[in-house]
Design an enzyme around this catalytic site. Structure first.
Site, mmCIF file in Angstrom:
data_model
loop_
_atom_site.group_PDB
_atom_site.id
_atom_site.type_symbol
_atom_site.label_atom_id
_atom_site.label_comp_id
_atom_site.label_asym_id
_atom_site.label_seq_id
_atom_site.Cartn_x
_atom_site.Cartn_y
_atom_site.Cartn_z
ATOM 1 N N LYS A 1 -2.413 -4.074 -16.016
ATOM 2 C CA LYS A 1 -3.029 -3.788 -17.310
ATOM 3 C C LYS A 1 -2.782 -4.887 -18.345
ATOM 4 O O LYS A 1 -3.419 -4.883 -19.407
ATOM 5 C CB LYS A 1 -2.550 -2.438 -17.832
ATOM 6 C CG LYS A 1 -2.989 -1.252 -16.969
ATOM 7 C CD LYS A 1 -2.558 0.068 -17.597
ATOM 8 C CE LYS A 1 -3.043 1.273 -16.801
ATOM 9 N NZ LYS A 1 -2.200 1.577 -15.643
ATOM 10 N N SER B 1 0.803 -1.029 -12.431
ATOM 11 C CA SER B 1 0.188 -1.046 -13.763
ATOM 12 C C SER B 1 0.483 -2.292 -14.579
ATOM 13 O O SER B 1 -0.054 -2.439 -15.687
ATOM 14 C CB SER B 1 0.616 0.188 -14.557
ATOM 15 O OG SER B 1 -0.067 1.327 -14.099
ATOM 16 N N SER C 1 0.596 3.653 -20.445
ATOM 17 C CA SER C 1 0.041 3.131 -19.193
ATOM 18 C C SER C 1 -1.033 4.064 -18.627
ATOM 19 O O SER C 1 -1.130 4.273 -17.415
ATOM 20 C CB SER C 1 1.151 2.928 -18.162
ATOM 21 O OG SER C 1 0.695 2.136 -17.086
#
Length: 391
Positions: A74, A71, A131
């Site tokens: 992101k 993640s 997240s």
């Protein structure tokens, strides 16, 4: 028994044992021989410590190894959203409708329902703090028109930033074949994201909520609460990536970016990131440069329509240097005494070099501020006519 305990304590002292504290406590690091000369060790497979202002690398371990980022991906998703807001094509108050694809992401999520609407602001908060994969995908599809369109934007931005180790396959960071980046590239996009006004309003949040307080968000980055000066930035954990984080912090006039990838656990991830940040703040300081472009004199031009050319340089106001070396910095200016016309705007005429003990820390080019044509009969005649006309 007492003798055994004494023996174990003495052994630990001489072996340079490192004690990792639990979440919320300081990490105490004993001096090992490597650390005694300014080094630092981490358990991560790959790591980078970058100065967030200049981009200077202060520590690296396998910085260009291509690995799954989970993640931490992101960061790029949020960067493109912030750029859309910056250029006026998107507003924080805009409503985004969740698609079936966004809802199906799985993993960490805020459990969007197909067709549910939420503001860009709340989706960004959900992405940065919790997240949430569904929130990130909803934003991506809204900004890019589709997941595929947004992924193209991600890879184009990566190329623009010089992220040569990176290929994005999705906006979430869920494991996918070929979805890779490096610790160095993550530091680059982290630096770019931190330059966006208002981003730390999201990344510094510890606890918050969406849906009018009905759904609680808790930051996956524990350093936000437990590390002094932490400003974010993004964690990541998958089977393929292990535990990763891009941890950023500000103390005084120093901004640091600590990236660790491929850790065996979340605890090791945070301890590694913390150790790198501690190393940066204790071993480096910001040095304010004394040279300004106003102090540089014009350069003589031979055979030009003007006798001199003014010069420009973009010496940074501050650079990061090893602690304790402030008084040893030498600011050396090298510039040509004169040059033949024609002169082209932007032409390099010299440089400013900042050095310590003979080692160059940084160089900044000195360039011509304007173009100057070579004197010719035509130019001389024009100049004469202009002078006579003005009389």
């Amino acid at each position: 028994m007492k003798k055994l305990i004494c023996f174990l304590l003495i052994t630990c002292l001489f072996c340079g044992t490192v004690v990792f504290a639990s979440e919320g406590e300081a990490v105490k690091t004993a001096q090992t021989p490597q650390e005694a000369v300014g080094g630092v060790t981490v358990t991560a497979k790959s790591a980078v410590l970058m100065d967030g202002i200049t981009g200077k690398i202060l520590y690296e371990k396998n910085p260009h190894d291509k690995m799954a980022p989970a993640s931490v991906t992101k960061i790029m998703t949020m960067l493109l959203v912030m750029e859309a807001i910056e250029n006026g094509s998107l507003k924080m108050t805009d409503m985004v409708t969740a698609s079936a694809n966004a809802v199906s992401m799985g993993g960490t999520q805020i459990y969007l329902e197909d067709g549910e609407q939420m503001t860009v602001h709340d989706l960004m908060k959900s992405t940065a703090v919790a997240s949430a994969n569904d929130a990130a995908m909803a934003l991506a599809e809204h900004v890019g028109g589709s997941e595929e369109g947004f992924v193209m934007m991600m890879n184009n931005k990566a190329a623009e930033l010089g992220m040569k180790d990176t290929t994005f396959i999705n906006p979430t960071g869920l494991d996918a074949k070929g979805h890779v980046t490096s610790a160095y590239d993550i530091a680059l996009m982290s630096k770019a994201l931190l330059q966006k006004k208002g981003i730390t309003d999201f990344t510094k949040i510890w606890m918050d909520s969406v849906r009018d307080g009905k759904f609680t968000l808790a930051n996956t980055n524990k350093l936000v609460r437990f590390y002094k000066g932490c400003t974010g930035l993004k964690t990541g954990t998958t089977d393929g990536a292990g535990s990763c984080v891009s941890a950023t912090a500000t103390r005084g006039d120093m901004d640091l970016i600590s990236v660790v990838m491929g850790c065996a656990s979340g605890k090791e991830r945070f301890n590694d990131a913390r150790r790198l940040l501690d190393y940066g703040f204790s071993h480096f300081v910001m040095y304010k440069t004394a040279i300004s472009k106003n102090a540089l004199k014009p350069v003589k031009v031979i055979g030009g329509v003007k006798p001199t050319v003014t010069v420009d340089t973009e010496v940074l106001d501050k650079i990061i240097i090893p602690a304790g070396k402030e008084k040893k910095v030498e600011e050396n200016v090298t510039i040509v005494p004169d040059l033949q016309a024609p002169v082209v705007k932007g032409q390099k005429l010299g440089e400013v070099a900042l050095c310590i003990d003979g080692e160059t820390l940084a160089t900044f080019p000195i360039k011509a501020h304007e173009s100057i044509d070579k004197m010719s009969f035509v130019n001389a005649f024009k100049m004469l006519m202009m002078k006579l006309w003005c009389i």
